[in-house]
Design an enzyme around this catalytic site. Structure first.
Site, PDB file in Angstrom:
ATOM      1  N   HIS A   1     125.330  -0.502 -17.236  1.00  9.62           N
ATOM      2  CA  HIS A   1     125.252  -1.925 -16.881  1.00  9.62           C
ATOM      3  C   HIS A   1     124.129  -1.977 -15.859  1.00  9.62           C
ATOM      4  CE1 HIS A   1     126.976  -6.034 -16.177  1.00  9.62           C
ATOM      5  NE2 HIS A   1     126.126  -5.895 -15.162  1.00  9.62           N
TER       6      HIS A   1
ATOM      7  N   HIS B   1     122.985  -4.628 -22.900  1.00  7.29           N
ATOM      8  CA  HIS B   1     122.729  -6.067 -22.755  1.00  7.29           C
ATOM      9  C   HIS B   1     121.481  -6.363 -21.924  1.00  7.29           C
ATOM     10  CE1 HIS B   1     125.069  -5.150 -19.212  1.00  7.29           C
ATOM     11  NE2 HIS B   1     126.231  -5.280 -19.790  1.00  7.29           N
TER      12      HIS B   1
ATOM     13  N   HIS C   1     134.074  -5.745 -25.775  1.00  3.40           N
ATOM     14  CA  HIS C   1     135.291  -5.760 -24.939  1.00  3.40           C
ATOM     15  C   HIS C   1     136.450  -6.238 -25.794  1.00  3.40           C
ATOM     16  CE1 HIS C   1     133.006  -5.343 -21.150  1.00  3.40           C
ATOM     17  NE2 HIS C   1     132.077  -5.992 -21.828  1.00  3.40           N
TER      18      HIS C   1
ATOM     19  N   ASP D   1     128.498  -7.598 -26.638  1.00  4.23           N
ATOM     20  CA  ASP D   1     129.107  -7.867 -25.330  1.00  4.23           C
ATOM     21  C   ASP D   1     130.084  -9.039 -25.432  1.00  4.23           C
ATOM     22  OD1 ASP D   1     129.759  -7.544 -22.707  1.00  4.23           O
ATOM     23  OD2 ASP D   1     127.944  -8.474 -21.901  1.00  4.23           O
TER      24      ASP D   1
ATOM     25  N   HIS E   1     128.530  -2.664 -28.248  1.00  2.00           N
ATOM     26  CA  HIS E   1     129.053  -3.009 -26.905  1.00  2.00           C
ATOM     27  C   HIS E   1     130.081  -4.120 -27.091  1.00  2.00           C
ATOM     28  CE1 HIS E   1     128.369  -3.853 -22.399  1.00  2.00           C
ATOM     29  NE2 HIS E   1     129.351  -4.666 -22.787  1.00  2.00           N
TER      30      HIS E   1
ATOM     31  N   LYS F   1     130.294   5.187 -19.530  1.00  2.00           N
ATOM     32  CA  LYS F   1     129.740   3.919 -19.059  1.00  2.00           C
ATOM     33  C   LYS F   1     129.586   3.910 -17.545  1.00  2.00           C
ATOM     34  CE  LYS F   1     128.712  -0.475 -19.016  1.00  2.00           C
ATOM     35  NZ  LYS F   1     128.636  -1.612 -19.904  1.00  2.00           N
TER      36      LYS F   1
HETATM   37  C1  NCD Z   1     132.160  -8.415 -19.218  1.00  2.00           C
HETATM   38  C2  NCD Z   1     133.683  -8.525 -19.133  1.00  2.00           C
HETATM   39  O1  NCD Z   1     134.192  -9.653 -19.079  1.00  2.00           O
HETATM   40  O2  NCD Z   1     134.372  -7.502 -19.132  1.00  2.00           O
HETATM   41  N1  NCD Z   1     131.599  -9.674 -18.834  1.00  2.00           N
HETATM   42  C3  NCD Z   1     130.388 -10.146 -19.180  1.00  2.00           C
HETATM   43  O3  NCD Z   1     129.996 -11.196 -18.675  1.00  2.00           O
HETATM   44  N2  NCD Z   1     129.626  -9.518 -20.039  1.00  2.00           N
HETATM   45  C4  NCD Z   1     131.681  -7.298 -18.378  1.00  2.00           C
HETATM   46  C5  NCD Z   1     130.244  -6.915 -18.626  1.00  2.00           C
HETATM   47  O4  NCD Z   1     129.896  -6.380 -19.682  1.00  2.00           O
HETATM   48  O5  NCD Z   1     129.421  -7.158 -17.751  1.00  2.00           O
HETATM   49 ZN    ZN Z   2     130.116  -5.989 -21.446  1.00  2.00          ZN
END
Ligand code: NCD
Ligand code: ZN
Length: 345
Positions: free
Chosen positions: A136, A174, A15, A247, A13, A99
């Site tokens: 999520h 998460h 970003h 995450d 996971h 997702k």
């Molecule tokens: C994530 C993001 O910033 O894209 N933020 C986070 O707090 N984890 C989005 C997510 O996974 O909830």
């Molecule tokens: Zn995330």
């Protein structure tokens, strides 16, 4: 010197964002991780197979020269997602998962799903072709307390969905509560959970005691200490239903340090060092490889990486940068609150 050799880890996971932030952060993942499930919550989100293909190309173009890294692409589920496009994406080998963001649950999720009934045709197709759904797991109902949103999601959404479509493979992403851990453990099949690095280290006090600390704010928000302990027990147990999804969610500092700061913690830089520390504290270094490198691939039907990485324990703390500078601005790196001695080579 203490050393530990593991199969190269994967991040289930992640970003990476786009443009200048992507260029600034990708090397922090490709340095240690062989593969990662890439979150689709860009602006606008990655909703079609064509979007995912173009995004994958941008990620590969941003990779530091010589790094090998495989982005495993996901689609952002909407109420209009076309089951045929999803199936084609899967068949072509491009799409690893879809997702589900309940609309409004987190960063860039306003286009997410409001009415799960509208997404049933896609979910049924996914169940049929064995394509996992990453969720999520938080409700967005304003009346529900933010610290209860995961537990209420399990009860009012996830459990019903699993009863309705038991063949659908679901990753509860998460996981932040003992309720989530217990729910996953009680399931017989088709349910697994990813756990972040930071939720093994901080509880909600980190965000609020002695001043408000935006760099510890993420979603799902960190919970009470008993929940952190349940996450640590699950992660270090060797149970193959639990694996790493960092995450890691970079936001440039001005977007975190303001009156309405974004959720997200940037952990890619020091995740492996943090995890080695946690697993050593739990006398479970022998379970680290299962968590970072074996259980995730098994769940997603992939082979573990052939390549190995070595972690070394130093006498002096390892010097990590406190910020990652990018062309878009500086991004604060997760501070675990204690010195780190393990270094991933
Ligand atoms: C994530 C993001 O910033 O894209 N933020 C986070 O707090 N984890 C989005 C997510 O996974 O909830
Ligand atoms: Zn995330």
């Amino acid at each position: 010197m203490k050393t530990l050799t593991l199969r190269r880890p994967d991040d289930w996971h992640l970003h990476l964002r786009d443009g200048a932030v992507l260029e600034g952060v990708i090397g922090d993942s490709s340095r240690h991780f062989a593969r990662a499930i890439i979150m689709p919550n860009l602006v606008p989100p990655v909703v079609t197979t064509a979007d995912a293909r173009a995004y994958r190309d941008r990620i590969l173009a941003a990779l530091p020269a010589g790094d090998r890294f495989e982005p495993l692409m996901t689609l952002y589920l909407t109420e209009h997602t076309d089951p045929r496009d999803v199936e084609e994406g899967r068949k072509s080998g491009l799409i690893t998962a879809v997702k589900l963001y309940p609309a409004g649950a987190t960063t860039n999720s306003h286009g997410g799903v409001r009415d799960l009934d509208k997404a049933m045709p896609v979910l049924e197709r996914m169940a049929k072709i064995g394509l996992p759904l990453c969720v999520h797991g938080e409700v967005t109902t304003p009346e529900v307390d933010i610290f209860d949103r995961e537990a209420v999601f399990i009860e009012t959404v996830l459990d019903l969905l699993r009863r309705r479509l038991p063949e659908l493979k679901i990753t509860m992403e998460h996981v932040t509560t003992a309720d989530g851990i217990d729910y996953i453990k009680s399931s017989k099949s088709n349910l697994a959970g990813s756990i972040t690095t930071h939720h093994l280290i901080i509880n909600r006090n980190a965000i609020l005691v002695g001043g408000i600390r935006p760099h510890y704010y993420c979603l799902p928000v960190a919970k009470r200490e008993n929940h952190r302990l349940a996450l640590r027990a699950a992660a270090t147990s060797g149970d193959s239903r639990f694996f790493l999804g960092t995450d890691s969610a970079p936001h440039v500092d001005p977007l975190k340090e303001c009156a309405c700061g974004c959720a997200g913690i940037y952990t890619s830089v020091n995740t492996m060092s943090c995890l080695a520390h946690v697993f050593e504290q739990e006398n479970a270094l022998d379970k680290l490889e299962a968590f970072t490198s074996l259980s995730g691939p098994a769940w997603y039907g992939l082979k573990p990486n052939e390549e190995m990485i070595t972690l070394e324990k130093r006498d002096q703390p390892v010097d990590f940068p406190s910020k990652r500078d990018t062309e878009a601005g500086a991004i604060t790196v997760f501070d675990p609150g204690f010195p780190l001695y393990w270094e991933a080579l």
